[in-house]
Enzyme design. Structure first.
Site, PDB file in Angstrom:
ATOM      1  N   SER A  77      -2.613   0.639  -4.333  1.00 12.23           N
ATOM      2  CA  SER A  77      -3.066   1.815  -3.577  1.00 12.23           C
ATOM      3  C   SER A  77      -4.405   2.321  -4.083  1.00 12.23           C
ATOM      4  O   SER A  77      -4.720   2.184  -5.259  1.00 12.23           O
ATOM      5  CB  SER A  77      -2.014   2.922  -3.722  1.00 12.23           C
ATOM      6  OG  SER A  77      -2.516   4.163  -3.320  1.00 12.23           O
TER       7      SER A  77
ATOM      8  N   SER B 198      -4.988   5.447  -4.139  1.00 14.55           N
ATOM      9  CA  SER B 198      -4.729   6.816  -4.600  1.00 14.55           C
ATOM     10  C   SER B 198      -4.603   6.913  -6.114  1.00 14.55           C
ATOM     11  O   SER B 198      -3.993   6.067  -6.746  1.00 14.55           O
ATOM     12  CB  SER B 198      -3.443   7.342  -3.967  1.00 14.55           C
ATOM     13  OG  SER B 198      -3.123   8.597  -4.525  1.00 14.55           O
TER      14      SER B 198
ATOM     15  N   ASN C   4      -2.998   9.405  -7.238  1.00 13.18           N
ATOM     16  CA  ASN C   4      -1.747  10.164  -7.346  1.00 13.18           C
ATOM     17  C   ASN C   4      -0.528   9.299  -7.019  1.00 13.18           C
ATOM     18  O   ASN C   4       0.551   9.821  -6.745  1.00 13.18           O
ATOM     19  CB  ASN C   4      -1.787  11.355  -6.382  1.00 13.18           C
ATOM     20  CG  ASN C   4      -2.907  12.324  -6.722  1.00 13.18           C
ATOM     21  OD1 ASN C   4      -2.955  12.853  -7.828  1.00 13.18           O
ATOM     22  ND2 ASN C   4      -3.816  12.541  -5.793  1.00 13.18           N
TER      23      ASN C   4
ATOM     24  N   ASP D  31       0.879  -1.163   0.000  1.00 11.37           N
ATOM     25  CA  ASP D  31       0.000   0.000   0.000  1.00 11.37           C
ATOM     26  C   ASP D  31       0.925   1.223   0.000  1.00 11.37           C
ATOM     27  O   ASP D  31       2.116   1.092   0.291  1.00 11.37           O
ATOM     28  CB  ASP D  31      -0.862  -0.062   1.271  1.00 11.37           C
ATOM     29  CG  ASP D  31      -1.698   1.175   1.456  1.00 11.37           C
ATOM     30  OD1 ASP D  31      -2.406   1.557   0.510  1.00 11.37           O
ATOM     31  OD2 ASP D  31      -1.651   1.765   2.558  1.00 11.37           O
TER      32      ASP D  31
ATOM     33  N   GLY E  53      -7.141   4.831   3.441  1.00 12.64           N
ATOM     34  CA  GLY E  53      -7.412   3.722   2.526  1.00 12.64           C
ATOM     35  C   GLY E  53      -8.713   3.865   1.756  1.00 12.64           C
ATOM     36  O   GLY E  53      -9.073   3.001   0.965  1.00 12.64           O
TER      37      GLY E  53
ATOM     38  N   ARG F 123     -11.121   8.884  -2.851  1.00 16.98           N
ATOM     39  CA  ARG F 123     -11.358  10.326  -2.743  1.00 16.98           C
ATOM     40  C   ARG F 123     -12.848  10.647  -2.732  1.00 16.98           C
ATOM     41  O   ARG F 123     -13.323  11.476  -1.946  1.00 16.98           O
ATOM     42  CB  ARG F 123     -10.680  11.024  -3.934  1.00 16.98           C
ATOM     43  CG  ARG F 123     -10.578  12.521  -3.792  1.00 16.98           C
ATOM     44  CD  ARG F 123      -9.981  13.149  -5.037  1.00 16.98           C
ATOM     45  NE  ARG F 123      -8.776  12.471  -5.486  1.00 16.98           N
ATOM     46  CZ  ARG F 123      -8.219  12.643  -6.681  1.00 16.98           C
ATOM     47  NH1 ARG F 123      -8.768  13.483  -7.551  1.00 16.98           N
ATOM     48  NH2 ARG F 123      -7.132  11.965  -7.033  1.00 16.98           N
TER      49      ARG F 123
END
Ligand code: B16
Ligand code: MG
Length: 217
Positions: free
Chosen positions: A114, A116, A118, A9, A46, A49
């Site tokens: 992940s 994310s 980003n 992660d 975790g 968004r």
């Protein structure tokens, strides 16, 4: 010999970007006229968004049109990216590089898993991109953790059976996702919170080479 794959992660395992997520969400909450605490930020670890913004608006008891919702998602991310822009290798969490080097020396497949969107620019910023054979992140999945999708895609890309994969995670939803994928889950953080993990460590500093070798057997 069986091939073991390792999946990391990002936020909370490799770098502590949670603090930047927190500042950006807090800025947005303040702009909308309410407070957002670090304790509340724990709920965001975790989590995607979109889901974070839904929770934030619940906390602030704010109803939003789809257009407003989308604008706030963009606003938060632009703010977050200003913090990311200043990141460098000094922000890599202790002993992450030692573990990555251990794996690289043995040519063991390594992926990032992940939530994310980003993830790649962050790995570039902290100069860790070269350690990863594959990156699976928020841009590649349709279902968020605790769904196992992110880790199953990572195992597939690495060409390793899920049951031969080891996952390092700091979020409860991430441990649940690894368990649902039938992988070996290793909680990085508070073992009382991550009590569903197969193994627990406060951080990589507590994880010695002998333990890493047992994972390869
Ligand atoms: P972004 P991880 C997660 O990263 C963070 O823990 C979570 O707080 C964040 O909302 C999510 O990424 C999405 O991030 O806004 O950059 O797409 O822990 O799965 O590496
Ligand atoms: Mg995390």
């Amino acid at each position: 010999m069986k091939i073991t794959g390792f999946i990391f992660d990002l936020d909370g395992v490799i770098v502590d970007t949670a603090k930047y997520h927190y500042l950006a969400w807090r800025n947005l909450a303040n702009d909308l006229g309410f407070e957002f605490t670090e304790t509340q930020n724990e709920l965001f670890k975790g989590v995607s968004r979109k889901r974070c913004l839904e929770i934030l608006l619940d906390i602030g008891k704010i109803d939003a049109s789809q257009a407003q919702f989308d604008r706030w998602m963009v606003e938060k991310n632009e703010d977050y990216l200003k913090y990311i822009e200043k990141m460098n290798a000094s922000e890599i969490l202790p002993d992450v590089i030692r573990v990555l080097e251990f794996l690289k020396e043995r040519n063991i497949p390594v992926a990032l898993g992940s939530a994310s969107k980003n993830a790649r620019p962050i790995l570039e910023k902290v100069e860790l991109l070269r350690y990863f054979d594959d990156i699976v992140d928020g841009n590649n999945v349709t279902k968020a953790k605790p769904d196992p999708e992110v880790f199953l895609i990572a195992a597939d890309k690495l060409g390793v059976l899920p049951e031969n994969c080891v996952v390092f995670e700091d979020a409860v939803a991430g441990i649940q996702a690894a368990n649902a994928a039938r992988m070996i889950s290793i909680g990085i953080g508070d073992k009382n919170i991550l009590n569903e993990a197969n193994y627990n460590f406060k951080g990589f500093t507590e994880m010695n080479e002998a333990f890493l070798k047992t994972l390869l057997k």
